[in-house]
Design an enzyme around this catalytic site. Structure first.
Site, PDB file in Angstrom:
ATOM      1  N   ASP A  13       0.817  -1.213   0.000  1.00 16.94           N
ATOM      2  CA  ASP A  13       0.000   0.000   0.000  1.00 16.94           C
ATOM      3  C   ASP A  13       0.851   1.264   0.000  1.00 16.94           C
ATOM      4  O   ASP A  13       0.687   2.145   0.855  1.00 16.94           O
ATOM      5  CB  ASP A  13      -0.939   0.002   1.210  1.00 16.94           C
ATOM      6  CG  ASP A  13      -1.770  -1.266   1.311  1.00 16.94           C
ATOM      7  OD1 ASP A  13      -2.200  -1.769   0.261  1.00 16.94           O
ATOM      8  OD2 ASP A  13      -1.983  -1.749   2.439  1.00 16.94           O
ATOM      9  N   GLU A 176     -11.227   0.398  -3.869  1.00 18.13           N
ATOM     10  CA  GLU A 176     -10.585   0.878  -2.639  1.00 18.13           C
ATOM     11  C   GLU A 176      -9.350   1.681  -3.005  1.00 18.13           C
ATOM     12  O   GLU A 176      -9.052   1.907  -4.176  1.00 18.13           O
ATOM     13  CB  GLU A 176     -10.224  -0.300  -1.733  1.00 18.13           C
ATOM     14  CG  GLU A 176      -9.320  -1.326  -2.395  1.00 18.13           C
ATOM     15  CD  GLU A 176      -9.183  -2.627  -1.626  1.00 18.13           C
ATOM     16  OE1 GLU A 176      -9.896  -2.815  -0.617  1.00 18.13           O
ATOM     17  OE2 GLU A 176      -8.370  -3.469  -2.030  1.00 18.13           O
TER      18      GLU A 176
END
Length: 491
Positions: A13, A176
């Protein structure tokens, strides 16, 4: 050239920002403390860990985090002379954590909680009038609510508006990881979709307002490796950054699976980088940025920024003493998930972990783990050293040897390439070998198929960690060594 990560080993991420000539990047850290590792780079290829954003207990509580719980998907930005970082803590009930600093190498502020922002993967962007906009993957009473956005007061954390829906992607599951950018007169919304496994992808849309409506790029996805023959899979969750010369690049995560189908990845999601070219007002993926290969050997004293602990800060477990560090057991129950473990990420496909320890006042040793239920240990107790495998609820002693009680012991766990044909289910991603090292060479005590310490078997979002542990009493740690390379001969 085979793509290699710019930040290897369990750094998922990625979010990146440039200030001046320096790039700063943060990553998810889940149940490990300190939280949110912070890296800096002069060129997007060579990265150095500068510390952690959530570096003290007043900023981070992951004591109740299960495996792969805790800190997820941070965003780092620079606005009005300050660095800002927002992330989600799934372990303490407070949801979003917003912190800031004038100097990223100094102390970051104690967090402001965004109590009205319920979801994951928060992004930070400022509208033309200076209003902070937080875009995120929303949660509702019935589960995921798609990508939404709210205006937020950064001082109090209060939501200033109700959440409004944003673009939901191209139809992939789990939209997302949104990031919102102002580029010229347009706002671009970059997202991840398809899930963080083999269907992972990065898509993008644009509009005249940060609230939309957004027009999807006609050549989406911007990035995906689903169905592609590549040593890097699960590519997604990206962030764009502009260089001082006006060119652009993209940072994203992916995995390097090995072994028989369905293949297994053991290092977690690593950070990769690529060039970006703009064509007709849309970003297009260019050549990958790949650092040079080479062996790494690090010997340190457990105090560097690479060292983390599950659910506790290393400083809660370690004490500096003459001749080393004292690691104190956190719980007397050896079956507890709260064993004292302090370790560093495995960052290479082929690696060796070594520790010189003395266990005269306790039980402990060396471990390579992916979570509390999947690991290979070397356990020193009295005059015995055992190689012990933990796979789910099954715990097995693979071998043992006698050692002089109360003496220093040199423990080693290393990886070897998996052996066999690609069509054979016996082909492992690697093999973990545990043993003793001494003047006369190494003595193997046991080996374990590496798939049992992989994400595909253990589940979750993390990668391997190698380090020292203590189940009872105290363990004296004299020294540790990590050696790694992406070629077995180099290790």
């Amino acid at each position: 050239m085979t793509p290699r990560p710019v930040v290897p080993g369990f750094h998922p991420d990625p979010s990146v920002v440039r200030v001046g000539d320096t790039y700063w990047m943060v990553h998810s850290s889940f149940e490990y403390a300190p939280g949110v590792p912070l890296y800096r780079s002069p060129d997007l290829v060579t990265w150095e860990q500068a510390g952690h954003v959530l570096a003290r207990p007043s900023q981070l509580d992951v004591s109740a985090a299960p495996g792969s719980g805790g800190i997820t998907a941070p965003t780092i930005r620079h606005h009005d002379g300050r660095f800002w970082m927002v992330t989600t803590n799934l372990a303490d009930g407070g949801w979003q954590v917003l912190t800031s600093a004038e100097d990223p190498l100094g102390d970051w502020s104690d967090p402001v909680r965004l109590t009205g922002v319920r979801g994951i993967d928060p992004d930070l962007a400022w509208d033309d009038d200076g209003t902070l906009l937080v875009s995120y993957a929303g949660f509702g009473a019935g589960g995921p609510a798609g990508l939404v956005q709210q205006a937020v007061d950064p001082v109090t954390g209060a939501a200033l508006t109700e959440r409004r829906p944003l673009w939901q992607g191209t139809g992939g599951r789990f939209p997302e990881g949104p990031h919102l950018y102002r580029v010229g007169a347009l706002w671009y919304l970059l997202i991840a979709e398809g899930g963080t496994e083999r269907g992972h992808a990065v898509t993008i849309a644009r509009g005249h307002s940060p609230a939309g409506p957004f027009e999807p790029c006609p050549s989406n996805p911007l990035l995906t490796h689903r169905g592609v023959e590549s040593p890097v899979q699960n590519t997604g969750h990206a962030d764009l950054v502009q260089r001082p010369d006006g060119s652009w690049a993209i940072l994203f995560h992916g995995v390097r699976p090995r072994g028989a189908s369905p293949q297994f990845h053991v290092l977690g999601r690593e950070t990769f980088a690529a060039e970006v070219e703009w064509v007709d007002g849309w970003p297009r993926l260019g050549e990958w940025l790949t650092p040079p290969d080479g062996a790494v050997e690090v010997s340190d004293d457990l105090s560097g920024p690479a060292w983390v602990a599950p659910r506790r800060f290393p400083g809660e477990l370690l004490t500096r003493v003459e001749g080393g560090w004292r690691l104190t057991a956190a719980d007397p129950d050896p079956a507890s998930e709260d064993l004292a473990v302090v370790g560093r990420r495995q960052e290479h496909e082929d690696a060796l972990f070594r520790a010189v320890v003395r266990a005269s006042d306790g039980v402990g040793g060396l471990t390579v783990r992916i979570d509390a239920r999947h690991h290979l240990d070397l356990e020193v107790e009295g005059d015995r050293v055992r190689a012990v495998a933990q796979v789910g609820a099954l715990r097995s002693v693979l071998g043992e040897a006698a050692v002089p009680p109360g003496d220093d012991v040199v423990l080693e766990i290393r990886t070897l390439p998996g052996e066999g044909h690609f069509s054979s289910t016996a082909l492992a991603p690697d093999v973990l070998v545990a043993g003793l090292a001494g003047a006369g060479g190494s003595t193997e005590l046991g080996r374990l198929d590496g798939r049992y310490v992989s994400t595909e078997v253990a589940g979750g979002m993390t990668g391997r960690l190698g380090g020292v542990w203590c189940a009872r009493g105290e363990l004296l740690v004299r020294s540790t060594t990590y050696r790694g390379a992406d070629a077995p001969a180099a290790v």
